[in-house]
Scaffold this motif. Structure first.
Motif, short mmCIF file in Angstrom:
data_model
loop_
_atom_site.label_atom_id
_atom_site.label_comp_id
_atom_site.label_asym_id
_atom_site.label_seq_id
_atom_site.Cartn_x
_atom_site.Cartn_y
_atom_site.Cartn_z
N LEU A 1 0.84 -1.21 0.00
CA LEU A 1 0.00 0.00 0.00
C LEU A 1 0.87 1.26 0.00
O LEU A 1 0.58 2.23 -0.73
N SER A 2 1.93 1.23 0.77
CA SER A 2 2.84 2.38 0.81
C SER A 2 3.47 2.61 -0.58
O SER A 2 3.55 3.75 -1.07
N ASN A 3 3.88 1.54 -1.24
CA ASN A 3 4.46 1.66 -2.59
C ASN A 3 3.42 2.13 -3.61
O ASN A 3 3.73 2.91 -4.52
N PHE A 4 2.18 1.65 -3.48
CA PHE A 4 1.09 2.07 -4.38
C PHE A 4 0.89 3.58 -4.30
O PHE A 4 0.80 4.27 -5.32
N LEU A 5 0.83 4.11 -3.08
CA LEU A 5 0.62 5.56 -2.94
C LEU A 5 1.79 6.33 -3.54
O LEU A 5 1.59 7.35 -4.21
N ASP B 1 2.13 17.69 -8.98
CA ASP B 1 3.20 17.48 -7.99
C ASP B 1 2.65 17.00 -6.65
O ASP B 1 3.30 17.13 -5.61
N GLN B 2 1.44 16.43 -6.67
CA GLN B 2 0.79 16.04 -5.42
C GLN B 2 1.59 15.00 -4.64
O GLN B 2 2.34 14.21 -5.20
N ARG B 3 1.44 15.03 -3.34
CA ARG B 3 2.19 14.14 -2.44
C ARG B 3 1.34 13.73 -1.26
O ARG B 3 0.87 14.56 -0.49
#
Lengths: 139, 139
Positions: free
Chosen positions: B9-13, B66-68
Motif C-alpha cells: 500500500l505504501s508503494n502504491f501511494l 506534484d501532489q504528495r
C-alpha cells in the motif's frame, strides 16, 4: 468474536454519542484525551480532561439530540482502532449560525481512536462537513 | 518491520498517486476495484477495471501533478488497511470550474483499502473537500 477494545469502542459510541449518557464518560476516557486532528471541530488540536470532553459532548449533541452513529467497519492494530461510520440526526437546534431546519441530515466519516489500556485517549478524524453544510443550506 | 500488505500500500501511494506511474497500475490492482464510498469523487460508488482506474488517475492528478500523500498511520486487520494521511499539491489546472490558482493546497483524509490477495480491490474514503474548496476560493 469482537476484541475487548472493539467492544469498548462500540459501547462508547452507543452510550456517549448516540444516547448522550455523560455520566458514563469517566468509564470510557483516559484522564487526557487528545483531539489530534478533526478539521471543523472547535476542539481540533486540543487536549481535554473529562469535564472538557463533557462540554464538547453537550455542545456537539445539542443541535442533533437524536443522532445515531452506525459503524461500518472496525480495524484494530496495536493501540488503535479505525472505524468507518454513517451518521444521521434531525437538525433541531442552531448550528454554526444556521437555525434549526427540522431536516434529517446524513453524514459519514472515518476515525482512528487511540487507547491507553482500556480507556480512550484520543482520535484523528475526518467527517464530511461539506455534505452536512450542503444539506443544511439547500433550498 | 512493515507487513507485506502495508509495504504494497505504501508503494502504491508513492508510485501511483505521488509519481503518476500509470504503467504500474496492473501490478497493484485487482481486476475489479470498487469505490465503496468517497463523497465528492466523481467515481463514488463505481466499480473500475484497470483502464477505468487509469482514467480516474489521469483526471484526478491533472490539476495537481506534484501532489504528495504522506501517510500518518496504518492499521491492518483482516483483509483491510486503514490509513490517515496528509496531502499537498500545487494547483496548476482547472478543478470543478475553478481555474489554476498556482496555490499550494493542503488536504487531509482517511481511507480504508481492501485487499484481494496482494492486490488492492477497493476503498472507503473521506477527504476534507470543504478545506480544499476554502483554500481555492479564498481571496
Amino acid at each position: 468474536m469482537m476484541s475487548l477494545r472493539k467492544t469498548i469502542l462500540s459501547n462508547f459510541l452507543e452510550d456517549i454519542w448516540n444516547r448522550g449518557l455523560e455520566d458514563k464518560l469517566s468509564e470510557y476516557l483516559a484522564p487526557e484525551y487528545v483531539i489530534h486532528h478533526d478539521p471543523g471541530d472547535p476542539w481540533h488540536g486540543k487536549t481535554l480532561d473529562i469535564d472538557g470532553f463533557r462540554q464538547r459532548l453537550l455542545v456537539s449533541r445539542a443541535p442533533f439530540p437524536d443522532q445515531r452513529f452506525d459503524i461500518q467497519d472496525m480495524l484494530e492494530d496495536g493501540d488503535k482502532i479505525a472505524i468507518s461510520w454513517l451518521w444521521q440526526a434531525t437538525h433541531v437546534g442552531e448550528l454554526a449560525g444556521i437555525p434549526a431546519t427540522g431536516r434529517v441530515i446524513h453524514m459519514s466519516g472515518l476515525t482512528i481512536y487511540s487507547f491507553s489500556g482500556d480507556r480512550l485517549s484520543g482520535h484523528w478524524q475526518m467527517v464530511d462537513r461539506l455534505g452536512v453544510f450542503q444539506q443544511l443550506s439547500a433550498s
